[in-house]
Motif scaffolding. Structure first.
Motif, PDB file in Angstrom:
ATOM      1  N   LYS A 141       1.033  -1.411  -0.624  1.00  0.00           N
ATOM      2  CA  LYS A 141       0.011   0.071   0.245  1.00  0.00           C
ATOM      3  C   LYS A 141       1.359   0.945  -0.221  1.00  0.00           C
ATOM      4  N   ASN A 142       0.850   2.569  -0.455  1.00  0.00           N
ATOM      5  CA  ASN A 142       1.303   4.192  -0.789  1.00  0.00           C
ATOM      6  C   ASN A 142       0.408   4.409   0.115  1.00  0.00           C
ATOM      7  N   GLU A 143       0.915   4.724   1.253  1.00  0.00           N
ATOM      8  CA  GLU A 143       0.422   5.329   2.583  1.00  0.00           C
ATOM      9  C   GLU A 143       1.286   6.848   2.759  1.00  0.00           C
ATOM     10  N   SER A 144       0.433   7.374   2.705  1.00  0.00           N
ATOM     11  CA  SER A 144       0.683   9.060   3.132  1.00  0.00           C
ATOM     12  C   SER A 144       0.230   9.694   4.585  1.00  0.00           C
ATOM     13  N   SER A 145       1.131  10.881   4.641  1.00  0.00           N
ATOM     14  CA  SER A 145       0.989  10.720   6.658  1.00  0.00           C
ATOM     15  C   SER A 145       0.197  12.315   6.019  1.00  0.00           C
ATOM     16  N   GLU A 146      -0.198  13.100   7.735  1.00  0.00           N
ATOM     17  CA  GLU A 146      -1.025  14.196   7.420  1.00  0.00           C
ATOM     18  C   GLU A 146      -0.186  15.189   7.402  1.00  0.00           C
ATOM     19  N   SER A 147      -0.001  16.826   6.638  1.00  0.00           N
ATOM     20  CA  SER A 147       0.412  17.243   6.941  1.00  0.00           C
ATOM     21  C   SER A 147       0.901  18.258   8.021  1.00  0.00           C
ATOM     22  N   VAL A 148       1.855  18.537   7.394  1.00  0.00           N
ATOM     23  CA  VAL A 148       2.191  19.783   8.741  1.00  0.00           C
ATOM     24  C   VAL A 148       2.842  21.078   8.096  1.00  0.00           C
ATOM     25  N   GLN A 149       2.424  21.789   9.202  1.00  0.00           N
ATOM     26  CA  GLN A 149       2.481  23.663   8.781  1.00  0.00           C
ATOM     27  C   GLN A 149       4.265  23.589   9.457  1.00  0.00           C
ATOM     28  N   ILE A 150       5.080  23.716   8.592  1.00  0.00           N
ATOM     29  CA  ILE A 150       6.877  25.008   9.065  1.00  0.00           C
ATOM     30  C   ILE A 150       6.703  26.144   8.908  1.00  0.00           C
ATOM     31  N   ILE A 151       6.780  27.550   9.776  1.00  0.00           N
ATOM     32  CA  ILE A 151       6.926  28.319   9.401  1.00  0.00           C
ATOM     33  C   ILE A 151       8.957  28.643   9.901  1.00  0.00           C
ATOM     34  N   VAL A 152       9.066  29.735   9.146  1.00  0.00           N
ATOM     35  CA  VAL A 152      10.299  29.983   9.108  1.00  0.00           C
ATOM     36  C   VAL A 152      10.306  31.101   9.532  1.00  0.00           C
ATOM     37  N   GLN A 153      10.521  32.156  10.285  1.00  0.00           N
ATOM     38  CA  GLN A 153      10.588  32.945  10.691  1.00  0.00           C
ATOM     39  C   GLN A 153      11.982  34.909  10.547  1.00  0.00           C
ATOM     40  N   GLY A 154      12.158  34.905   9.816  1.00  0.00           N
ATOM     41  CA  GLY A 154      13.419  36.443   9.857  1.00  0.00           C
ATOM     42  C   GLY A 154      13.983  36.955  10.935  1.00  0.00           C
ATOM     43  N   LEU A 155      14.721  37.204  10.993  1.00  0.00           N
ATOM     44  CA  LEU A 155      15.286  37.813  11.611  1.00  0.00           C
ATOM     45  C   LEU A 155      14.739  39.608  12.337  1.00  0.00           C
ATOM     46  N   GLY A 156      13.745  40.174  11.591  1.00  0.00           N
ATOM     47  CA  GLY A 156      12.467  40.899  12.347  1.00  0.00           C
ATOM     48  C   GLY A 156      11.958  41.215  12.786  1.00  0.00           C
ATOM     49  N   ASN A 157      11.388  38.923  13.101  1.00  0.00           N
ATOM     50  CA  ASN A 157      10.629  38.853  13.914  1.00  0.00           C
ATOM     51  C   ASN A 157      10.595  38.404  15.133  1.00  0.00           C
ATOM     52  N   LEU A 158      11.846  38.511  15.564  1.00  0.00           N
ATOM     53  CA  LEU A 158      12.611  38.029  16.861  1.00  0.00           C
ATOM     54  C   LEU A 158      12.433  38.735  17.765  1.00  0.00           C
ATOM     55  N   GLN A 159      11.730  40.032  17.295  1.00  0.00           N
ATOM     56  CA  GLN A 159      11.711  40.865  19.047  1.00  0.00           C
ATOM     57  C   GLN A 159       9.998  40.275  19.316  1.00  0.00           C
ATOM     58  N   THR A 160      10.268  40.558  20.520  1.00  0.00           N
ATOM     59  CA  THR A 160       8.723  40.090  20.969  1.00  0.00           C
ATOM     60  C   THR A 160       8.900  41.370  22.134  1.00  0.00           C
ATOM     61  N   VAL A 161       7.515  41.183  22.583  1.00  0.00           N
ATOM     62  CA  VAL A 161       6.783  42.422  23.172  1.00  0.00           C
ATOM     63  C   VAL A 161       7.612  43.186  24.941  1.00  0.00           C
ATOM     64  N   SER A 162       7.784  41.446  25.135  1.00  0.00           N
ATOM     65  CA  SER A 162       8.855  41.584  26.338  1.00  0.00           C
ATOM     66  C   SER A 162      10.539  42.374  26.816  1.00  0.00           C
ATOM     67  N   SER A 163      10.384  42.508  25.119  1.00  0.00           N
ATOM     68  CA  SER A 163      12.143  43.350  25.180  1.00  0.00           C
ATOM     69  C   SER A 163      11.782  44.567  25.601  1.00  0.00           C
ATOM     70  N   PHE A 164      10.579  44.968  25.686  1.00  0.00           N
ATOM     71  CA  PHE A 164      10.786  46.275  25.679  1.00  0.00           C
ATOM     72  C   PHE A 164      10.171  47.377  26.853  1.00  0.00           C
ATOM     73  N   TYR A 165       9.455  45.987  27.412  1.00  0.00           N
ATOM     74  CA  TYR A 165       8.822  45.840  28.811  1.00  0.00           C
ATOM     75  C   TYR A 165       9.635  45.145  29.875  1.00  0.00           C
ATOM     76  N   PRO A 166      10.422  45.886  31.010  1.00  0.00           N
ATOM     77  CA  PRO A 166      11.534  44.881  32.360  1.00  0.00           C
ATOM     78  C   PRO A 166       9.406  43.446  32.262  1.00  0.00           C
ATOM     79  N   PRO A 167      10.739  42.847  33.350  1.00  0.00           N
ATOM     80  CA  PRO A 167       9.424  41.803  34.228  1.00  0.00           C
ATOM     81  C   PRO A 167       8.780  42.599  35.023  1.00  0.00           C
ATOM     82  N   TRP A 168       7.822  41.825  35.481  1.00  0.00           N
ATOM     83  CA  TRP A 168       6.926  42.567  36.614  1.00  0.00           C
ATOM     84  C   TRP A 168       7.008  43.199  37.162  1.00  0.00           C
ATOM     85  N   HIS A 169       8.035  41.719  38.348  1.00  0.00           N
ATOM     86  CA  HIS A 169       8.484  41.773  39.422  1.00  0.00           C
ATOM     87  C   HIS A 169       9.450  42.493  39.327  1.00  0.00           C
TER      88      HIS A 169
END
Length: 250
Positions: free
Chosen positions: A179-207
């Protein structure tokens, strides 16, 4: 309420708050590393965290419900679809871990990936996993419907350095028996360096915010006490000819 506490007590509260904030989180690790598995697979979840002396008991949660296991490793010998969901753990000297999601699928083939969101330059590792490790031949990996890699025998597919064009929908296909069997599809996202910053980098931790607020409050309390003492001294003293004379109160 804060004004009724002496500065020393406030400092103790700040110290306790800082210690609680510095408590490291436990970490849940999967062995094997894949969080997508097939029915009947064997899975081990390991809890990494700090333990008190002579106490290695561990708390485990599955989908928010505390489970009976208290060992540092939680074993699933024969995975079922009902074992899917989020797992968390906590040790005696660690904060509650972030959740790790386990997916148990019922199919012949499953495409396993180490990460579904990958940063540019990082490796991508894909595995065409078969039910009960059944032999699979003529395995082919696809990206967005186009063949990317072919193996006569089942092998993992490695992309050493991810690029933006590696984003897409992946699946694998192979021959099991006749039998010829296939898997389900999986979505892979490759993000660039411009997407690496997060909101937490702009605000200090709550403590850190809490620490600064309490220290500011301590400064205000000490300043108030200082001026209060100065006013009391002025009301109790009489300054004459550059000398201080004390008047006796009633």
């Amino acid at each position: 309420m804060w004004q009724l506490l002496p500065p020393a007590a406030l400092l103790l509260l700040v110290s306790a708050d800082t210690r609680a904030a510095d408590l490291s989180k436990a970490v849940v690790l999967l062995d094997p590393q894949w969080n997508q598995v097939l029915k009947n697979d064997r899975v081990t979840l390991k809890c990494q965290g700090d333990y008190p002396v002579e106490d290695n008991s561990t708390k485990w949660w599955h989908n928010g419900t505390l489970i009976s296991s208290q060992t540092s490793s939680y074993f699933i010998a024969d995975a079922k679809v009902e074992d899917s969901g989020e797992y968390k753990c906590q040790t005696g000297l660690s904060a509650l871990s972030d959740p790790v999601k386990l997916e148990v699928h019922a199919s012949w083939l499953l495409l396993q990936v180490t990460q579904r969101v990958v940063n540019v330059g990082k490796p991508i590792h894909l595995k065409c996993h078969s039910w009960k490790k059944t032999t699979v031949a003529k395995v082919q990996y696809f990206q967005n419907g186009r063949g990317k890699k072919y193996f006569h025998q089942n092998s993992d597919f490695y992309i050493p350095e991810a690029k933006l064009e590696h984003s897409g929908s992946y699946f694998c296909r192979g021959i099991i028996g006749t039998k010829n069997e296939s898997s389900e599809s999986v979505q892979i996202i490759v993000q660039g360096l411009g997407n690496l910053q997060t909101v937490s980098s702009f605000y200090p931790p709550w403590h850190q915010i809490t620490f600064c607020l309490v220290m500011g409050l301590l400064f205000a309390v000490d300043t108030g006490l200082y001026f209060s003492v100065q006013r009391h001294l002025r009301n109790s003293e009489e300054w004459r000819n550059g000398k201080v004379t004390w008047s006796k109160g009633p």
